[in-house]
Design a protein around this motif. Structure first.
Motif, PDB file in Angstrom:
ATOM      1  N   VAL A  13       0.834  -1.203   0.000  1.00 26.79           N
ATOM      2  CA  VAL A  13       0.000   0.000   0.000  1.00 26.79           C
ATOM      3  C   VAL A  13       0.869   1.254   0.000  1.00 26.79           C
ATOM      4  O   VAL A  13       0.614   2.199  -0.752  1.00 26.79           O
ATOM      5  N   LEU A  14       1.907   1.279   0.824  1.00 27.06           N
ATOM      6  CA  LEU A  14       2.812   2.431   0.848  1.00 27.06           C
ATOM      7  C   LEU A  14       3.501   2.626  -0.500  1.00 27.06           C
ATOM      8  O   LEU A  14       3.644   3.750  -0.980  1.00 27.06           O
ATOM      9  N   ALA A  15       3.918   1.524  -1.124  1.00 23.71           N
ATOM     10  CA  ALA A  15       4.585   1.622  -2.416  1.00 23.71           C
ATOM     11  C   ALA A  15       3.629   2.131  -3.494  1.00 23.71           C
ATOM     12  O   ALA A  15       4.005   2.971  -4.317  1.00 23.71           O
ATOM     13  N   ILE A  16       2.398   1.662  -3.486  1.00 22.79           N
ATOM     14  CA  ILE A  16       1.422   2.121  -4.483  1.00 22.79           C
ATOM     15  C   ILE A  16       1.116   3.601  -4.302  1.00 22.79           C
ATOM     16  O   ILE A  16       1.071   4.364  -5.277  1.00 22.79           O
ATOM     17  N   ILE A  17       0.933   4.036  -3.066  1.00 29.70           N
ATOM     18  CA  ILE A  17       0.692   5.457  -2.805  1.00 29.70           C
ATOM     19  C   ILE A  17       1.905   6.282  -3.227  1.00 29.70           C
ATOM     20  O   ILE A  17       1.774   7.359  -3.805  1.00 29.70           O
ATOM     21  N   GLY A  18       3.099   5.768  -2.960  1.00 31.09           N
ATOM     22  CA  GLY A  18       4.312   6.484  -3.336  1.00 31.09           C
ATOM     23  C   GLY A  18       4.484   6.603  -4.842  1.00 31.09           C
ATOM     24  O   GLY A  18       4.994   7.609  -5.340  1.00 31.09           O
ATOM     25  N   VAL A  19       4.056   5.602  -5.584  1.00 33.46           N
ATOM     26  CA  VAL A  19       4.164   5.660  -7.048  1.00 33.46           C
ATOM     27  C   VAL A  19       3.116   6.591  -7.641  1.00 33.46           C
ATOM     28  O   VAL A  19       3.399   7.354  -8.569  1.00 33.46           O
ATOM     29  N   LEU A  20       1.905   6.562  -7.109  1.00 35.78           N
ATOM     30  CA  LEU A  20       0.810   7.335  -7.692  1.00 35.78           C
ATOM     31  C   LEU A  20       0.825   8.807  -7.300  1.00 35.78           C
ATOM     32  O   LEU A  20       0.290   9.632  -8.038  1.00 35.78           O
ATOM     33  N   SER A  21       1.384   9.153  -6.163  1.00 33.29           N
ATOM     34  CA  SER A  21       1.389  10.539  -5.702  1.00 33.29           C
ATOM     35  C   SER A  21       2.730  11.191  -6.021  1.00 33.29           C
ATOM     36  O   SER A  21       3.767  10.716  -5.571  1.00 33.29           O
ATOM     37  N   PRO A  22       2.703  12.287  -6.763  1.00 40.65           N
ATOM     38  CA  PRO A  22       3.974  12.928  -7.140  1.00 40.65           C
ATOM     39  C   PRO A  22       4.774  13.473  -5.952  1.00 40.65           C
ATOM     40  O   PRO A  22       5.994  13.414  -5.942  1.00 40.65           O
ATOM     41  N   GLY A  23       4.124  13.970  -4.919  1.00 44.76           N
ATOM     42  CA  GLY A  23       4.838  14.562  -3.794  1.00 44.76           C
ATOM     43  C   GLY A  23       5.170  13.576  -2.690  1.00 44.76           C
ATOM     44  O   GLY A  23       5.838  13.932  -1.722  1.00 44.76           O
ATOM     45  N   LEU A  24       4.692  12.349  -2.799  1.00 47.71           N
ATOM     46  CA  LEU A  24       4.894  11.379  -1.732  1.00 47.71           C
ATOM     47  C   LEU A  24       5.755  10.211  -2.185  1.00 47.71           C
ATOM     48  O   LEU A  24       5.539   9.067  -1.777  1.00 47.71           O
ATOM     49  N   SER A  25       6.752  10.485  -2.985  1.00 49.44           N
ATOM     50  CA  SER A  25       7.594   9.401  -3.498  1.00 49.44           C
ATOM     51  C   SER A  25       8.440   8.755  -2.397  1.00 49.44           C
ATOM     52  O   SER A  25       8.909   7.633  -2.566  1.00 49.44           O
ATOM     53  N   TYR A  26       8.605   9.450  -1.275  1.00 48.44           N
ATOM     54  CA  TYR A  26       9.357   8.851  -0.175  1.00 48.44           C
ATOM     55  C   TYR A  26       8.613   7.646   0.406  1.00 48.44           C
ATOM     56  O   TYR A  26       9.229   6.777   1.009  1.00 48.44           O
ATOM     57  N   LEU A  27       7.289   7.580   0.207  1.00 50.67           N
ATOM     58  CA  LEU A  27       6.544   6.415   0.676  1.00 50.67           C
ATOM     59  C   LEU A  27       6.925   5.159  -0.091  1.00 50.67           C
ATOM     60  O   LEU A  27       6.858   4.057   0.448  1.00 50.67           O
ATOM     61  N   LEU A  28       7.340   5.321  -1.340  1.00 48.23           N
ATOM     62  CA  LEU A  28       7.824   4.178  -2.116  1.00 48.23           C
ATOM     63  C   LEU A  28       9.075   3.599  -1.470  1.00 48.23           C
ATOM     64  O   LEU A  28       9.193   2.380  -1.311  1.00 48.23           O
ATOM     65  N   ILE A  29       9.985   4.463  -1.054  1.00 48.45           N
ATOM     66  CA  ILE A  29      11.207   4.011  -0.393  1.00 48.45           C
ATOM     67  C   ILE A  29      10.878   3.327   0.931  1.00 48.45           C
ATOM     68  O   ILE A  29      11.423   2.265   1.245  1.00 48.45           O
ATOM     69  N   ILE A  30       9.965   3.920   1.701  1.00 48.79           N
ATOM     70  CA  ILE A  30       9.575   3.322   2.974  1.00 48.79           C
ATOM     71  C   ILE A  30       8.930   1.965   2.743  1.00 48.79           C
ATOM     72  O   ILE A  30       9.188   1.003   3.475  1.00 48.79           O
ATOM     73  N   GLY A  31       8.087   1.850   1.720  1.00 48.74           N
ATOM     74  CA  GLY A  31       7.455   0.576   1.401  1.00 48.74           C
ATOM     75  C   GLY A  31       8.460  -0.495   1.028  1.00 48.74           C
ATOM     76  O   GLY A  31       8.343  -1.652   1.442  1.00 48.74           O
ATOM     77  N   ILE A  32       9.475  -0.123   0.257  1.00 49.65           N
ATOM     78  CA  ILE A  32      10.523  -1.081  -0.122  1.00 49.65           C
ATOM     79  C   ILE A  32      11.316  -1.522   1.101  1.00 49.65           C
ATOM     80  O   ILE A  32      11.624  -2.710   1.259  1.00 49.65           O
ATOM     81  N   VAL A  33      11.637  -0.587   1.988  1.00 52.50           N
ATOM     82  CA  VAL A  33      12.380  -0.925   3.206  1.00 52.50           C
ATOM     83  C   VAL A  33      11.558  -1.842   4.113  1.00 52.50           C
ATOM     84  O   VAL A  33      12.079  -2.826   4.655  1.00 52.50           O
ATOM     85  N   VAL A  34      10.268  -1.551   4.260  1.00 50.76           N
ATOM     86  CA  VAL A  34       9.398  -2.395   5.091  1.00 50.76           C
ATOM     87  C   VAL A  34       9.296  -3.790   4.497  1.00 50.76           C
ATOM     88  O   VAL A  34       9.355  -4.796   5.218  1.00 50.76           O
TER      89      VAL A  34
END
Length: 55
Positions: A13-34
């Motif tokens: 879910v964090l990775a999907i939100i990070g990919v779809l939201s331009p300003g929240l790309s750090y969530l993609l990194i957090i999702g990968i780390v988790v």
């Protein structure tokens, strides 16, 4: 295995939100780390539960 599945879902879910939201790309990194931490933890639990104490 329920916590493992929960962490995988949270990571996805964090990775999907990070990919779809331009300003929240750090969530993609957090999702990968988790996800990586969860896979390491699951492998450690599986490896540890397979051992039997020597008597």
């Amino acid at each position: 295995m329920t916590p493992v599945l929960l962490f995988v879902i949270v990571a996805l879910v964090l990775a999907i939100i990070g990919v779809l939201s331009p300003g929240l790309s750090y969530l993609l990194i957090i999702g990968i780390v988790v996800l990586a931490a969860d896979l390491v933890w699951a492998a450690w639990r599986l490896r540890r539960s397979g051992r039997r104490p020597v008597r």
